[in-house]
Design a protein around this motif. Structure first.
Motif, mmCIF file in Angstrom:
data_model
loop_
_atom_site.group_PDB
_atom_site.id
_atom_site.type_symbol
_atom_site.label_atom_id
_atom_site.label_comp_id
_atom_site.label_asym_id
_atom_site.label_seq_id
_atom_site.Cartn_x
_atom_site.Cartn_y
_atom_site.Cartn_z
ATOM 1 N N ALA A 98 0.865 -1.183 0.000
ATOM 2 C CA ALA A 98 0.000 0.000 0.000
ATOM 3 C C ALA A 98 0.892 1.221 0.000
ATOM 4 N N VAL A 99 0.619 2.153 -0.895
ATOM 5 C CA VAL A 99 1.379 3.396 -0.997
ATOM 6 C C VAL A 99 0.405 4.545 -0.808
ATOM 7 N N TYR A 100 0.772 5.501 0.062
ATOM 8 C CA TYR A 100 -0.123 6.636 0.277
ATOM 9 C C TYR A 100 0.670 7.868 0.690
ATOM 10 N N VAL A 101 0.068 9.023 0.444
ATOM 11 C CA VAL A 101 0.680 10.307 0.758
ATOM 12 C C VAL A 101 -0.206 11.016 1.778
ATOM 13 N N LEU A 102 0.409 11.512 2.865
ATOM 14 C CA LEU A 102 -0.327 12.223 3.912
ATOM 15 C C LEU A 102 0.112 13.682 3.991
ATOM 16 N N ASN A 103 -0.851 14.538 4.385
ATOM 17 C CA ASN A 103 -0.502 15.917 4.704
ATOM 18 C C ASN A 103 -0.243 16.042 6.202
ATOM 19 N N GLN A 104 -0.098 17.255 6.696
ATOM 20 C CA GLN A 104 0.274 17.454 8.102
ATOM 21 C C GLN A 104 -0.873 17.187 9.078
ATOM 22 N N ASP A 105 -2.076 17.011 8.550
ATOM 23 C CA ASP A 105 -3.222 16.658 9.388
ATOM 24 C C ASP A 105 -3.562 15.172 9.281
ATOM 25 N N ASP A 106 -2.630 14.392 8.740
ATOM 26 C CA ASP A 106 -2.810 12.949 8.550
ATOM 27 C C ASP A 106 -3.989 12.631 7.635
ATOM 28 N N GLU A 107 -4.290 13.543 6.721
ATOM 29 C CA GLU A 107 -5.303 13.280 5.695
ATOM 30 C C GLU A 107 -4.606 12.674 4.479
ATOM 31 N N VAL A 108 -5.268 11.709 3.848
ATOM 32 C CA VAL A 108 -4.690 11.031 2.693
ATOM 33 C C VAL A 108 -4.907 11.882 1.445
ATOM 34 N N ILE A 109 -3.818 12.272 0.801
ATOM 35 C CA ILE A 109 -3.903 13.033 -0.440
ATOM 36 C C ILE A 109 -4.202 12.097 -1.601
ATOM 37 N N ASP A 110 -3.517 10.971 -1.645
ATOM 38 C CA ASP A 110 -3.819 9.917 -2.631
ATOM 39 C C ASP A 110 -3.207 8.612 -2.149
ATOM 40 N N ALA A 111 -3.718 7.507 -2.699
ATOM 41 C CA ALA A 111 -3.266 6.183 -2.269
ATOM 42 C C ALA A 111 -3.510 5.169 -3.373
ATOM 43 N N VAL A 112 -2.776 4.061 -3.290
ATOM 44 C CA VAL A 112 -3.028 2.917 -4.153
ATOM 45 C C VAL A 112 -2.755 1.646 -3.355
ATOM 46 N N LEU A 113 -3.608 0.672 -3.541
ATOM 47 C CA LEU A 113 -3.510 -0.620 -2.857
ATOM 48 C C LEU A 113 -3.137 -1.674 -3.892
ATOM 49 N N LEU A 114 -2.079 -2.448 -3.597
ATOM 50 C CA LEU A 114 -1.547 -3.434 -4.541
ATOM 51 C C LEU A 114 -1.633 -4.838 -3.960
ATOM 52 N N ALA A 115 -1.901 -5.814 -4.821
ATOM 53 C CA ALA A 115 -1.877 -7.218 -4.410
ATOM 54 C C ALA A 115 -1.388 -8.055 -5.580
#
Length: 323
Positions: A232-249
């Motif tokens: 799982a790859v994701y990007v967070l801002n300073q409020d721990d909100e997810v800017i974008d993500a991708v889930l891999l299997a």
């Protein structure tokens, strides 16, 4: 008379000994010194705006001294259990600082705090994870590519990879201005001595086989493997909100093989960053299936389609199609 005085003297001594033996160490100190021995505890530090940084303590304190590295002029300080430091001018977004603060409570207990922090970035742009390569063969490294959707600054944006379970935060951006349509490539290991982070205006500054003259290149320096086909790859801002993500299997299995992958899938689902058909945590079958990805077949987003936070946006390129 002397015997009576001796009796009352011994009685007072025994009473004092009883008092000492029946109190905790802290209570004894409080009674003897007339003050509390409980010292303040440092709890947290965060930038709350472009001109304010908060330091949180367990007890109200007053600031004895405060300095920052790099040096910044402080306009005023509000004291209490939350110490708010105010700056006259806005700070550079997402700049890394070190704070050295000495504080004292009302009883004279002191605490020295030496802590790193990032200034507030209120201009973090919208972005999408655009392409990933999970395979490695020197000098070609694993990477995550981002597409910038609006002008802004990447300072303090954090990139996480769940499969790197001991240290999932793999990169935190320093301040850098970006424009809508820019591409940013985070190479997940360094492979050549000419690899450079491109924080300036020269997009050809970094050398290396995978460096792109039409994108900003950044590097996680080292040789450790950070990204896998199931991840799982994701990007967070300073409020721990997810800017974008991708889930891999790698395979559409019935459930995640590792707890930390299941936890990441649940985290992204709870944050609304990855969606499923039902109201349940994503399973491997709900991820982008990566079994056919290779060194030359990357995992790529369909840039012509609207983002759905689901596998519908993703495909595996043909051989030699990695960009």
């Amino acid at each position: 008379m002397r015997i009576k005085c001796l009796f009352w003297g011994l009685l007072r001594i025994f009473s004092l000994l009883f008092l000492v033996c029946s109190c905790s160490t802290g209570e004894v100190a409080a009674q003897i010194l007339g003050t509390s021995s409980a010292a303040p505890v440092f709890l947290a530090c965060r930038a709350v705006s472009g001109t304010e940084i908060d330091f949180e303590f367990s007890l109200p304190v007053k600031v004895v001294s405060l300095s920052f590295s790099p040096s910044i002029a402080v306009e005023s300080i509000d004291e209490g259990s939350i110490v708010r430091v105010n700056f006259a001018a806005g700070l550079e977004p997402g700049e890394r600082l070190t704070a050295d603060l000495l504080a004292e409570d009302e009883n004279g207990n002191t605490i020295n705090v030496l802590t790193p922090l990032r200034t507030r970035n209120e201009r973090l742009p919208r972005l999408l994870i655009n392409e990933l390569r999970t395979e490695y063969s020197k000098p070609k490294a694993e990477f995550v590519e981002f597409k910038i959707l609006e002008a802004g600054n990447l300072g303090a944006a954090q990139v996480f990879i769940a499969g790197n379970s001991k240290k999932p935060l793999v990169y935190e951006f320093s301040p850098v201005e970006v424009a809508a349509g820019d591409y940013v490539v985070l190479h997940l290991r360094s492979t050549e001595e000419t690899n450079r982070d491109e924080y300036g205006s020269n997009l050809s500054e970094s050398g290396g086989v995978d460096s792109a003259p039409n994108a900003r290149d950044f590097w996680v320096f080292g040789s450790e493997k950070l990204l896998r086909k199931t991840d799982a790859v994701y990007v967070l801002n300073q409020d721990d909100e997810v800017i974008d993500a991708v889930l891999l299997a790698e395979n559409p299995a019935s459930f995640w093989s590792k707890d930390y992958l299941a936890n990441a899938a649940d985290f992204l689902y709870q944050k609304g960053a990855w969606k499923t058909a039902g109201e349940i945590m994503p399973e491997p079958k709900d991820a982008v299936i990566t079994g056919k990805t290779t060194l030359t077949r990357s995992i790529c987003r369909d840039e012509t389609a609207a983002d759905t936070d689901s596998p519908d946006n993703w495909y595996i390129t043909v051989t030699g199609g990695a960009t």
